[in-house]
Enzyme design. Structure first.
Site, PDB file in Angstrom:
ATOM      1  N   LYS A  35       1.020  -1.064   0.032  1.00 16.27           N
ATOM      2  CA  LYS A  35      -0.024   0.288   0.257  1.00 16.27           C
ATOM      3  C   LYS A  35       0.749   1.355  -0.037  1.00 16.27           C
ATOM      4  CE  LYS A  35      -2.173  -1.106   3.684  1.00 16.27           C
ATOM      5  NZ  LYS A  35      -1.619  -2.346   3.916  1.00 16.27           N
ATOM      6  N   THR A  36       1.986   1.386   0.988  1.00 17.81           N
ATOM      7  CA  THR A  36       2.671   2.418   1.030  1.00 17.81           C
ATOM      8  C   THR A  36       3.556   2.414  -0.256  1.00 17.81           C
ATOM      9  OG1 THR A  36       2.752   2.294   3.240  1.00 17.81           O
ATOM     10  CG2 THR A  36       4.356   3.876   2.547  1.00 17.81           C
ATOM     11  N   ASP A 220      -2.032   7.939   3.658  1.00 18.28           N
ATOM     12  CA  ASP A 220      -1.586   6.389   3.937  1.00 18.28           C
ATOM     13  C   ASP A 220      -2.280   6.137   5.299  1.00 18.28           C
ATOM     14  OD1 ASP A 220      -0.420   3.982   3.919  1.00 18.28           O
ATOM     15  OD2 ASP A 220       1.679   4.693   4.296  1.00 18.28           O
ATOM     16  N   GLU A 221      -2.504   4.867   5.595  1.00 17.30           N
ATOM     17  CA  GLU A 221      -2.936   4.347   7.009  1.00 17.30           C
ATOM     18  C   GLU A 221      -4.205   5.009   7.268  1.00 17.30           C
ATOM     19  OE1 GLU A 221      -1.431   2.317   8.608  1.00 17.30           O
ATOM     20  OE2 GLU A 221       0.643   2.383   8.326  1.00 17.30           O
ATOM     21  N   GLN A 251      -5.905  -3.305  10.634  1.00 19.75           N
ATOM     22  CA  GLN A 251      -4.685  -2.311  11.150  1.00 19.75           C
ATOM     23  C   GLN A 251      -5.275  -1.210  11.819  1.00 19.75           C
ATOM     24  OE1 GLN A 251      -0.576  -2.932   9.693  1.00 19.75           O
ATOM     25  NE2 GLN A 251      -1.591  -3.327   7.824  1.00 19.75           N
ATOM     26  N   ARG A 603       4.757  -7.431  10.948  1.00 23.60           N
ATOM     27  CA  ARG A 603       6.055  -6.662  10.706  1.00 23.60           C
ATOM     28  C   ARG A 603       7.006  -7.293  10.601  1.00 23.60           C
ATOM     29  NH1 ARG A 603       3.779  -2.926   9.225  1.00 23.60           N
ATOM     30  NH2 ARG A 603       2.140  -4.375   9.521  1.00 23.60           N
TER      31      ARG A 603
HETATM   32  P1  ATP Z   1       1.460  -2.162   5.899  1.00 23.09           P
HETATM   33  O1  ATP Z   1       0.122  -2.490   6.071  1.00 23.09           O
HETATM   34  O2  ATP Z   1       2.390  -2.830   7.034  1.00 23.09           O
HETATM   35  O3  ATP Z   1       1.699  -0.690   6.188  1.00 23.09           O
HETATM   36  P2  ATP Z   1       2.047  -2.049   3.122  1.00 23.09           P
HETATM   37  O4  ATP Z   1       0.890  -2.666   2.521  1.00 23.09           O
HETATM   38  O5  ATP Z   1       2.175  -0.554   3.062  1.00 23.09           O
HETATM   39  O6  ATP Z   1       2.277  -2.584   4.474  1.00 23.09           O
HETATM   40  P3  ATP Z   1       4.726  -1.981   1.807  1.00 23.09           P
HETATM   41  O7  ATP Z   1       5.313  -1.337   3.052  1.00 23.09           O
HETATM   42  O8  ATP Z   1       4.031  -0.943   0.751  1.00 23.09           O
HETATM   43  O9  ATP Z   1       3.167  -2.682   2.424  1.00 23.09           O
HETATM   44  O10 ATP Z   1       5.357  -3.153   1.198  1.00 23.09           O
HETATM   45  C1  ATP Z   1       5.612  -4.211   1.985  1.00 23.09           C
HETATM   46  C2  ATP Z   1       7.036  -4.723   1.345  1.00 23.09           C
HETATM   47  O11 ATP Z   1       6.927  -5.257   0.119  1.00 23.09           O
HETATM   48  C3  ATP Z   1       7.971  -3.493   1.165  1.00 23.09           C
HETATM   49  O12 ATP Z   1       9.039  -4.062   1.551  1.00 23.09           O
HETATM   50  C4  ATP Z   1       7.928  -3.431  -0.238  1.00 23.09           C
HETATM   51  O13 ATP Z   1       9.039  -2.889  -0.899  1.00 23.09           O
HETATM   52  C5  ATP Z   1       7.671  -4.613  -0.970  1.00 23.09           C
HETATM   53  N1  ATP Z   1       6.787  -4.691  -2.105  1.00 23.09           N
HETATM   54  C6  ATP Z   1       5.500  -4.229  -2.367  1.00 23.09           C
HETATM   55  N2  ATP Z   1       5.163  -4.370  -3.553  1.00 23.09           N
HETATM   56  C7  ATP Z   1       6.149  -5.234  -4.163  1.00 23.09           C
HETATM   57  C8  ATP Z   1       6.395  -5.706  -5.503  1.00 23.09           C
HETATM   58  N3  ATP Z   1       5.506  -5.601  -6.430  1.00 23.09           N
HETATM   59  N4  ATP Z   1       7.412  -6.447  -5.904  1.00 23.09           N
HETATM   60  C9  ATP Z   1       8.610  -6.377  -4.676  1.00 23.09           C
HETATM   61  N5  ATP Z   1       8.308  -5.931  -3.536  1.00 23.09           N
HETATM   62  C10 ATP Z   1       7.314  -5.286  -3.173  1.00 23.09           C
HETATM   63 MG    MG Z   2       2.160   0.784   4.851  1.00 19.44          MG
END
Ligand code: ATP
Ligand code: MG
Length: 722
Positions: A35-36, A220-221, A251, A603
């Site tokens: 997402k981020t 975000d969040e 979350q 995490r």
């Molecule tokens: P959270 O809910 O904990 O905030 P999130 O959904 O924001 O998580 P991110 O932090 O954006 O998730 O991504 C999680 C990890 O996966 C990061 O290390 C990111 O770089 C990696 N990642 C996300 N998408 C891809 C992709 N398409 N290919 C490779 N790595 C990815």
């Molecule tokens: Mg995130």
């Protein structure tokens, strides 16, 4: 135009989200699904491909740290610096607005931000001066009430007390508190948001200006926005802009601070035609970790429901360690971190998470004894340390004489003969004349006070005036340096015996370095000192200012949101501690704790340890604790119990599910037993102290006669049994 770097390394759903046409969008997805990452790429996409000016974007993240990281990633993607980009926390952005439009916000130009400690102190003093029953009115509860109202966007005059005398009393505290803050030019965290909202609501032209400017809002969040934050966003979005928000209902962990996950549904009503995108692939965690997280959160009702999967490795099972007490728990964690570092990994890749700040102390002791550098996020932070707050109070008084909180803090520190009685007289004069303590002090020094007291007060007032004159033309760093010297603080702490005093002096010098390294934000248009003070107040909520040393990360599960670490420990997993005592009897509270547990588990990227202690000293009392019910919610197949050190056989523990001890079977499989003598090619002779894991993961701890204690992987170590 070469758009590949921006769209590289995104899966189809992510790419779809990043390149959406300009319409309201809601990306709703589980932990670690990117997402981020999508948000960052969307910003880069808008600037680079859609040709949006960086000035036309506003992005909200949850912490200053996340904001800095987001800015860095956008710059990296675009290959150019993006100055003036409005990325920040709700508080940070609200603060920026209030600085720019302080007049319209009815604030003095040099208003000061107070943190929750300052706020509590003001409330305590207020209750005291109002002379109310202090058994009946607890300062913390009054603080809670005031902030709760502000988070909902409610001022005292809007509250209907419904004839309830208690409520009427609370409302009256709220308005007295408001008067105190207005008089001193003080703004607490909740007030930042509320004021920024009122600023727009009451100044339609100003709002229209920002609505025209920010055609693109990204959040975000999103699941953790509270009422006033959401209202602020909606105002800004108006009728034309199209917010792009990402979040995860599983979350949402700040309900207790007014966050409303319902905003996810509300958003779809408020912005008709919202595009909803789900991301289901997790890129962060191993299969074991992800499955465990999915199993735990499945116990919650009323979820939006998501199906997270990974095509990565299964990885190691989650290791569960039942410690004898909290010290044993800390020792265990420290030993595992040491192994981790010995294997050539970074300390910063290891995070120890806990439910409450107070739990960090024992862990810190363990790390200090082992000489492993660490950093505590939350807890006692650099800008919250006593000596730093003292120095900041001098700086604030220099910038703003009417700052009562700062006045009280340093009027007699270092001691300069201004006694409690004198201070009380100053206070009552201030109350009677509705003026600041500074003014009151000046007024009574000349007539009401006797000679000695009057002189002491006058020399304090002169000191501040003199310092203000002396530093006027100095740069920020020299200002800070001058003030810590001339205020007498350095001298004062030098007298404090031993290490404590030295540390304080080091910290004060570190403040000078912090000022030196401080880079004013070109978008802020503030006096550097004011900006530095604001930064100190906002930053206090987060990491320590200390350098970038490689160190282990300690933080509460709440502060770990959005972050990821290869090695994670969830410590203190005991009922009453986590889930927290006050939520076990309330189903909503329990579900929120479970979401927090889900945040904690997710995490971890590679390795996850869960630890709990059978006995724990908390607040000076020994407690016997049972393992957290959340442990029982992780299916057996993903868990491996680490053998405790001292006992060979022990009663089967209950994790809320039937469980058989595999200890004997394990021993047989490995062909070793505790106390067995072994010989190693390099380390020589030793005795087996402990072991954990199975099959290829089986490891033993050996106390070698000359080489000391080491953990070795059995399948590589080539041990000779003796
Ligand atoms: P959270 O809910 O904990 O905030 P999130 O959904 O924001 O998580 P991110 O932090 O954006 O998730 O991504 C999680 C990890 O996966 C990061 O290390 C990111 O770089 C990696 N990642 C996300 N998408 C891809 C992709 N398409 N290919 C490779 N790595 C990815
Ligand atoms: Mg995130």
């Amino acid at each position: 135009m070469d758009v590949t770097p921006i769209l590289d390394n995104l899966n189809d759903a992510q790419r779809q989200a990043v390149t959406l046409p300009n319409e309201p969008a809601l990306v709703i997805a589980g932990a670690g699904s990117g997402k981020t990452r999508v948000l960052v790429h969307r910003i880069a996409w808008l600037i680079d491909v859609e040709g949006v000016s960086p000035n036309g974007l506003l992005a909200v993240t949850f912490t200053n740290k996340a904001a800095a990281e987001m800015r860095g990633r956008v710059e990296q993607l675009l290959g150019i610096p993006v100055r003036n980009l409005w990325i920040g926390t709700f508080h940070g952005l609200a603060h920026r607005l209030l600085r720019r439009h302080y007049r319209e916000a009815k604030l003095p130009q040099n208003f000061q931000i107070i943190d929750s400690d300052d706020q509590l102190r003001i409330i305590k003093r207020m209750l005291k001066s109002l002379d109310v029953d202090d058994g009946r009115w607890v300062p913390r509860e009054v603080q809670w009430f005031i902030n709760g109202q502000k988070d909902e966007g409610i001022r005292p005059q809007h509250i209907d007390d419904e004839g309830d005398p208690d409520k009427r009393q609370l409302v009256s505290f709220y308005s007295t508190y408001e008067e105190i803050c207005d008089r001193g030019g003080l703004v607490d965290f909740a007030e930042l948001l509320l004021r920024a909202h009122e600023l727009w609501r009451e100044n339609p032209e100003l709002l229209a200006h920002y609505q025209r400017r920010f055609q693109h809002l990204l959040v975000d969040e999103f699941q953790d926005t509270n009422a006033i934050q959401y209202a602020w966003l909606r105002l800004l979005a108006g009728k034309t802009s199209t917010p792009f928000v990402v979040g995860d209902d599983d979350q949402s962990i700040y309900r207790w601070r007014g966050a409303r996950v319902e905003h996810i549904h509300q958003f779809q009503k408020d912005f008709p035609g919202t595009r909803i995108i789900k991301l289901e692939q997790n890129y962060r965690s191993t299969g074991m970790i992800l499955n465990a997280a999915n199993a735990v959160i499945a116990n919650n009702m009323g979820r939006m429901g998501k199906n997270l999967w990974t095509d990565g490795v299964d990885g190691d099972p989650i290791r569960l360690y039942a410690a004898y007490n909290e010290r044993d728990e800390a020792d265990f964690i420290v030993a595992r971190i040491r192994d981790w570092v010995d294997q050539g990994n970074l300390r910063a890749e290891a995070a120890v998470l806990y439910r409450s700040n107070a739990q960090s102390r024992v862990l810190e002791e363990g790390l200090i004894n082992a000489r492993i550098p660490y950093r505590v996020y939350g807890g006692l932070r650099f800008f919250e340390r006593m000596e730093i707050k003292d120095a900041l109070a001098y700086l604030r008084l220099i910038a703003h004489r009417d700052d009562d909180a700062s006045f009280e803090r340093v009027v007699n520190k270092p001691t300069r003969g201004i006694g409690a009685r004198t201070v009380e007289m100053i206070r009552s004069y201030a109350r009677a004349n509705a003026c600041s303590l500074w003014r009151a002090a000046g007024a009574i020094a000349s007539d009401e006070l006797n000679g000695r007291a009057a002189n002491a007060v006058l020399s304090f007032l002169n000191l501040i005036e003199r310092m203000a004159r002396d530093v006027e033309h100095l740069d920020l760093q020299d200002k800070v340096d001058h003030v810590i010297q001339i205020s007498g603080l350095i001298e004062f702490f030098r007298k404090e015996k031993g290490e404590a005093g030295e540390t304080r002096i080091e910290n004060l010098n570190e403040l000078v370095s912090a000022a030196k390294g401080f880079e004013p934000d070109p978008a802020e248009e503030m006096q550097p000192l004011d900006e530095f003070l604001a930064h100190a107040a906002l930053e206090a909520g987060e990491g320590q200012a200390d350098a970038w040393e490689d160190c282990v990360q300690l933080m509460t599960m709440h502060s770990a949101k959005g972050l990821e670490f290869p090695l994670v420990f969830l410590s203190g997993m005991e009922d009453g501690l986590f889930p927290h005592q006050r939520s076990v009897s309330d189903p909503n509270g329990l579900e929120e704790e479970r979401r927090l547990c889900y945040v904690g588990i997710t995490r971890a990227m590679q390795s996850l340890y869960i630890t709990h202690a059978e006995q724990r000293r908390m607040h000076g009392m020994e407690n016997f604790a049972i393992p957290s019910r959340f442990i029982g919610e992780v299916p057996d197949e993903y868990v491996e119990e680490v053998r405790p050190k001292v006992q060979v056989s022990r009663p089967v523990r209950s994790y809320g599910r039937p469980q058989t001890s595999v200890a004997q079977a394990q021993q047989a499989e490995m062909g070793v037993h505790l106390g067995q003598r072994v010989r190693h090619g390099k380390f020589g002779d030793g005795v087996i102290l402990n072991y954990e894991g199975q099959g290829p993961h089986a490891r033993v701890e050996v106390n070698f006669e000359t080489a000391g204690t080491k953990w070795l992987v059995l399948s590589y170590a080539n041990l000779d049994l003796m």
